[in-house]
Scaffold this motif. Structure first.
Motif, PDB file in Angstrom:
ATOM      1  N   TRP A  35       0.592  20.517 -46.138  1.00  0.00           N
ATOM      2  CA  TRP A  35       0.226  19.347 -45.351  1.00  0.00           C
ATOM      3  C   TRP A  35       0.167  19.634 -43.854  1.00  0.00           C
ATOM      4  CZ3 TRP A  35      -1.140  16.034 -48.977  1.00  0.00           C
ATOM      5  CH2 TRP A  35      -0.474  16.058 -50.206  1.00  0.00           C
ATOM      6  N   TYR A  36       0.929  20.625 -43.419  1.00  0.00           N
ATOM      7  CA  TYR A  36       0.984  20.930 -41.997  1.00  0.00           C
ATOM      8  C   TYR A  36      -0.391  21.298 -41.433  1.00  0.00           C
ATOM      9  CZ  TYR A  36       0.947  25.734 -43.758  1.00  0.00           C
ATOM     10  OH  TYR A  36       0.611  26.898 -44.399  1.00  0.00           O
ATOM     11  N   ARG A  37      -1.303  21.750 -42.299  1.00  0.00           N
ATOM     12  CA  ARG A  37      -2.635  22.136 -41.827  1.00  0.00           C
ATOM     13  C   ARG A  37      -3.378  20.962 -41.179  1.00  0.00           C
ATOM     14  NH1 ARG A  37      -4.945  26.965 -43.928  1.00  0.00           N
ATOM     15  NH2 ARG A  37      -3.549  28.109 -45.332  1.00  0.00           N
ATOM     16  N   LEU A  38      -3.114  19.753 -41.639  1.00  0.00           N
ATOM     17  CA  LEU A  38      -3.739  18.576 -41.042  1.00  0.00           C
ATOM     18  C   LEU A  38      -3.369  18.445 -39.571  1.00  0.00           C
ATOM     19  CD1 LEU A  38      -2.924  16.121 -43.964  1.00  0.00           C
ATOM     20  CD2 LEU A  38      -5.226  16.896 -43.358  1.00  0.00           C
ATOM     21  N   PHE A  39      -2.171  18.879 -39.231  1.00  0.00           N
ATOM     22  CA  PHE A  39      -1.664  18.778 -37.858  1.00  0.00           C
ATOM     23  C   PHE A  39      -1.971  20.019 -37.035  1.00  0.00           C
ATOM     24  CE2 PHE A  39       1.797  19.533 -34.813  1.00  0.00           C
ATOM     25  CZ  PHE A  39       1.680  18.399 -34.030  1.00  0.00           C
ATOM     26  N   THR A  40      -1.695  21.198 -37.591  1.00  0.00           N
ATOM     27  CA  THR A  40      -1.873  22.423 -36.813  1.00  0.00           C
ATOM     28  C   THR A  40      -3.329  22.676 -36.444  1.00  0.00           C
ATOM     29  OG1 THR A  40      -1.960  23.694 -38.892  1.00  0.00           O
ATOM     30  CG2 THR A  40       0.178  23.518 -37.783  1.00  0.00           C
ATOM     31  N   ALA A  41      -4.252  22.238 -37.300  1.00  0.00           N
ATOM     32  CA  ALA A  41      -5.667  22.457 -37.013  1.00  0.00           C
ATOM     33  C   ALA A  41      -6.110  21.741 -35.741  1.00  0.00           C
ATOM     34  CB  ALA A  41      -6.515  21.981 -38.196  1.00  0.00           C
ATOM     35  N   VAL A  42      -5.407  20.673 -35.372  1.00  0.00           N
ATOM     36  CA  VAL A  42      -5.763  19.897 -34.180  1.00  0.00           C
ATOM     37  C   VAL A  42      -5.558  20.715 -32.912  1.00  0.00           C
ATOM     38  CG1 VAL A  42      -5.220  17.794 -32.872  1.00  0.00           C
ATOM     39  CG2 VAL A  42      -5.205  17.749 -35.368  1.00  0.00           C
ATOM     40  N   PHE A  43      -4.673  21.711 -32.939  1.00  0.00           N
ATOM     41  CA  PHE A  43      -4.388  22.527 -31.752  1.00  0.00           C
ATOM     42  C   PHE A  43      -4.982  23.931 -31.864  1.00  0.00           C
ATOM     43  CE2 PHE A  43      -1.132  19.285 -31.993  1.00  0.00           C
ATOM     44  CZ  PHE A  43      -1.019  18.853 -30.679  1.00  0.00           C
ATOM     45  N   LEU A  44      -5.845  24.128 -32.832  1.00  0.00           N
ATOM     46  CA  LEU A  44      -6.355  25.459 -33.144  1.00  0.00           C
ATOM     47  C   LEU A  44      -7.796  25.624 -32.665  1.00  0.00           C
ATOM     48  CD1 LEU A  44      -5.033  27.851 -34.695  1.00  0.00           C
ATOM     49  CD2 LEU A  44      -6.243  27.052 -36.728  1.00  0.00           C
ATOM     50  N   HIS A  45      -8.050  26.709 -31.912  1.00  0.00           N
ATOM     51  CA  HIS A  45      -9.404  27.045 -31.475  1.00  0.00           C
ATOM     52  C   HIS A  45      -9.604  28.543 -31.646  1.00  0.00           C
ATOM     53  CE1 HIS A  45      -8.511  23.266 -29.325  1.00  0.00           C
ATOM     54  NE2 HIS A  45      -9.808  23.039 -29.402  1.00  0.00           N
ATOM     55  N   GLN A  46     -10.847  28.912 -31.919  1.00  0.00           N
ATOM     56  CA  GLN A  46     -11.141  30.317 -32.170  1.00  0.00           C
ATOM     57  C   GLN A  46     -12.064  30.929 -31.140  1.00  0.00           C
ATOM     58  OE1 GLN A  46     -12.663  31.017 -36.115  1.00  0.00           O
ATOM     59  NE2 GLN A  46     -12.013  33.165 -36.127  1.00  0.00           N
ATOM     60  N   GLU A  47     -12.919  30.134 -30.518  1.00  0.00           N
ATOM     61  CA  GLU A  47     -13.892  30.646 -29.562  1.00  0.00           C
ATOM     62  C   GLU A  47     -13.666  30.025 -28.187  1.00  0.00           C
ATOM     63  OE1 GLU A  47     -17.646  29.735 -31.210  1.00  0.00           O
ATOM     64  OE2 GLU A  47     -17.472  31.166 -32.887  1.00  0.00           O
ATOM     65  N   ILE A  48     -13.954  30.803 -27.140  1.00  0.00           N
ATOM     66  CA  ILE A  48     -13.734  30.345 -25.770  1.00  0.00           C
ATOM     67  C   ILE A  48     -14.575  29.112 -25.432  1.00  0.00           C
ATOM     68  CG2 ILE A  48     -14.034  30.972 -23.339  1.00  0.00           C
ATOM     69  CD1 ILE A  48     -13.133  33.776 -24.033  1.00  0.00           C
ATOM     70  N   PRO A  49     -15.876  29.068 -25.756  1.00  0.00           N
ATOM     71  CA  PRO A  49     -16.640  27.848 -25.442  1.00  0.00           C
ATOM     72  C   PRO A  49     -16.067  26.605 -26.131  1.00  0.00           C
ATOM     73  CG  PRO A  49     -18.133  29.659 -25.949  1.00  0.00           C
ATOM     74  CD  PRO A  49     -16.753  30.126 -26.316  1.00  0.00           C
ATOM     75  N   HIS A  50     -15.538  26.787 -27.345  1.00  0.00           N
ATOM     76  CA  HIS A  50     -14.981  25.657 -28.090  1.00  0.00           C
ATOM     77  C   HIS A  50     -13.776  25.060 -27.371  1.00  0.00           C
ATOM     78  CE1 HIS A  50     -13.299  24.069 -32.185  1.00  0.00           C
ATOM     79  NE2 HIS A  50     -13.850  23.108 -31.454  1.00  0.00           N
ATOM     80  N   ILE A  51     -12.807  25.905 -27.024  1.00  0.00           N
ATOM     81  CA  ILE A  51     -11.610  25.385 -26.358  1.00  0.00           C
ATOM     82  C   ILE A  51     -11.936  24.933 -24.937  1.00  0.00           C
ATOM     83  CG2 ILE A  51     -10.842  27.665 -25.526  1.00  0.00           C
ATOM     84  CD1 ILE A  51      -7.965  26.666 -25.947  1.00  0.00           C
ATOM     85  N   ALA A  52     -12.873  25.614 -24.276  1.00  0.00           N
ATOM     86  CA  ALA A  52     -13.223  25.216 -22.904  1.00  0.00           C
ATOM     87  C   ALA A  52     -13.811  23.811 -22.875  1.00  0.00           C
ATOM     88  CB  ALA A  52     -14.206  26.221 -22.311  1.00  0.00           C
ATOM     89  N   PHE A  53     -14.731  23.525 -23.786  1.00  0.00           N
ATOM     90  CA  PHE A  53     -15.349  22.202 -23.818  1.00  0.00           C
ATOM     91  C   PHE A  53     -14.321  21.127 -24.154  1.00  0.00           C
ATOM     92  CE2 PHE A  53     -17.496  18.744 -26.053  1.00  0.00           C
ATOM     93  CZ  PHE A  53     -18.442  18.383 -25.108  1.00  0.00           C
ATOM     94  N   ASN A  54     -13.468  21.398 -25.151  1.00  0.00           N
ATOM     95  CA  ASN A  54     -12.472  20.405 -25.547  1.00  0.00           C
ATOM     96  C   ASN A  54     -11.447  20.151 -24.449  1.00  0.00           C
ATOM     97  OD1 ASN A  54     -13.507  19.758 -28.048  1.00  0.00           O
ATOM     98  ND2 ASN A  54     -12.245  21.216 -29.166  1.00  0.00           N
ATOM     99  N   MET A  55     -11.008  21.210 -23.773  1.00  0.00           N
ATOM    100  CA  MET A  55      -9.992  21.028 -22.736  1.00  0.00           C
ATOM    101  C   MET A  55     -10.559  20.348 -21.493  1.00  0.00           C
ATOM    102  SD  MET A  55      -7.251  21.916 -24.186  1.00  0.00           S
ATOM    103  CE  MET A  55      -8.045  21.243 -25.659  1.00  0.00           C
ATOM    104  N   LEU A  56     -11.812  20.631 -21.164  1.00  0.00           N
ATOM    105  CA  LEU A  56     -12.445  19.911 -20.052  1.00  0.00           C
ATOM    106  C   LEU A  56     -12.563  18.422 -20.381  1.00  0.00           C
ATOM    107  CD1 LEU A  56     -15.267  22.388 -18.942  1.00  0.00           C
ATOM    108  CD2 LEU A  56     -13.260  21.707 -17.620  1.00  0.00           C
ATOM    109  N   SER A  57     -12.898  18.126 -21.617  1.00  0.00           N
ATOM    110  CA  SER A  57     -12.992  16.729 -22.045  1.00  0.00           C
ATOM    111  C   SER A  57     -11.624  16.064 -22.011  1.00  0.00           C
ATOM    112  CB  SER A  57     -13.579  16.649 -23.460  1.00  0.00           C
ATOM    113  OG  SER A  57     -14.879  17.191 -23.505  1.00  0.00           O
ATOM    114  N   LEU A  58     -10.601  16.796 -22.447  1.00  0.00           N
ATOM    115  CA  LEU A  58      -9.238  16.257 -22.420  1.00  0.00           C
ATOM    116  C   LEU A  58      -8.791  15.973 -20.993  1.00  0.00           C
ATOM    117  CD1 LEU A  58      -6.495  15.577 -23.686  1.00  0.00           C
ATOM    118  CD2 LEU A  58      -5.963  18.025 -23.694  1.00  0.00           C
TER     119      LEU A  58
END
Length: 301
Positions: A137-160
């Motif tokens: 069940w933890y995968r439902l939660f841990t996936a929310v903080f998981l990123h694999q590519e730089i453009p992916h995390i960059a876009f999400n963190m700028l939005s945050l």
């Protein structure tokens, strides 16, 4: 001597002093004013104006100067949260957690496969079934903080960073944190329900869409111009459905949960605010649990 009408004389003691009691803080100062809460005599130097009459400094320190507890008149946000000195603290913490997990992913190549959101799949490396349906069940939660590519995390963190601080200031730290986590879980739950059982998904996009939906609700509540956020929301939804390799289920799930929770938070009546907020969050969580339970029965039944 006869008393002149309209000019009453003060009662005189045996020593010629006033018969009024002395101030509790300055006994040598007679006064006819008492604290409206504890009824101690107070002189002009000690009296503090209240909604009705005057109060002594002790009652003001232990209460609020209004007859209520100090907590009752603490400045509050629109949703009833405490006003914090740093309205970006939780947003900074969330940013830090996402970046820390991203760094950990680069340091350990196998971390993605252990933490991403996947319904049910066979792991050829360990010759076993993995996924939420297998009790992870933890995968439902841990996936929310998981990123694999730089453009992916960059876009999400700028939005945050753009969406987070105004919501944190309006809702308060606790409510903002709960909304973020519920939106993220809502996105994971809908991905679990509608996506292929062996299709992995990850990222904070569900939570970010939840903040976007909450922003729209907040602006509507404040009667602000909603065109910018609606245009942004429309563009994001277009990219969600047209751009390849995007888990649209997570975006939609986060958007729905975020908007619903925010609506309950900003429209709750003041006198029942805590109750409505609690029921709203519990209802959202139960909906998420129900979706996960139904999907698990489908995959394991």
């Amino acid at each position: 001597m006869d008393q002149v009408p309209g000019t009453p004389q003060e009662p005189q003691g045996a020593d010629g002093a006033s018969g009024l009691p002395g101030c509790y803080g300055h006994p040598d100062r007679p006064t006819g004013v008492t604290c409206t809460r504890c009824e101690r005599p107070i002189c002009p130097e000690c009296m503090v104006s209240a909604s009705v009459g005057f109060q002594c400094p002790e009652c003001v320190r232990t209460g609020s100067g209004t007859g209520h507890s100090a907590h009752a008149t603490t400045p509050r946000t629109l949703a009833g949260g405490s006003i914090a000195a740093d309205p970006k603290l939780i947003t900074k913490i969330l940013l830090g957690l996402n970046v820390a997990v991203f760094i950990a992913v680069y340091a350990s190549s196998g971390l993605i496969g252990r933490l991403d959101m996947i319904g049910l799949a066979f792991d050829p490396q360990h010759y076993q079934l993995v996924g939420v349906a297998e009790g992870q069940w933890y995968r439902l939660f841990t996936a929310v903080f998981l990123h694999q590519e730089i453009p992916h995390i960059a876009f999400n963190m700028l939005s945050l960073w753009w969406l987070g601080p105004p919501l944190e200031a309006a809702l308060g730290r606790l409510r903002y944190t709960v909304l973020y986590l519920l939106a993220g879980l809502g996105g994971s739950a809908l991905s679990y329900l509608l996506a292929a059982q062996n299709q992995p998904s990850l990222g904070a996009s569900g939570a970010i869409f939840g903040l976007l939906g909450a922003t729209a609700v907040l602006l509507r509540r404040l009667n602000h111009d909603m065109k910018p956020v609606l245009i942004l929301l429309g563009l994001n939804l277009v990219f969600t459905f047209l751009w390849p390799n995007i888990a649209w289920q997570a975006h939609v799930g986060g958007l729905v949960i975020g908007a619903a929770v925010a609506y309950g938070m900003v429209h709750a009546p003041r006198e029942r605010r805590t109750l409505v907020h609690t029921l709203t969050c519990v209802a959202a969580l139960l909906m998420i649990v129900g979706v996960v339970w139904v999907r698990t029965l489908q995959l394991t039944g």
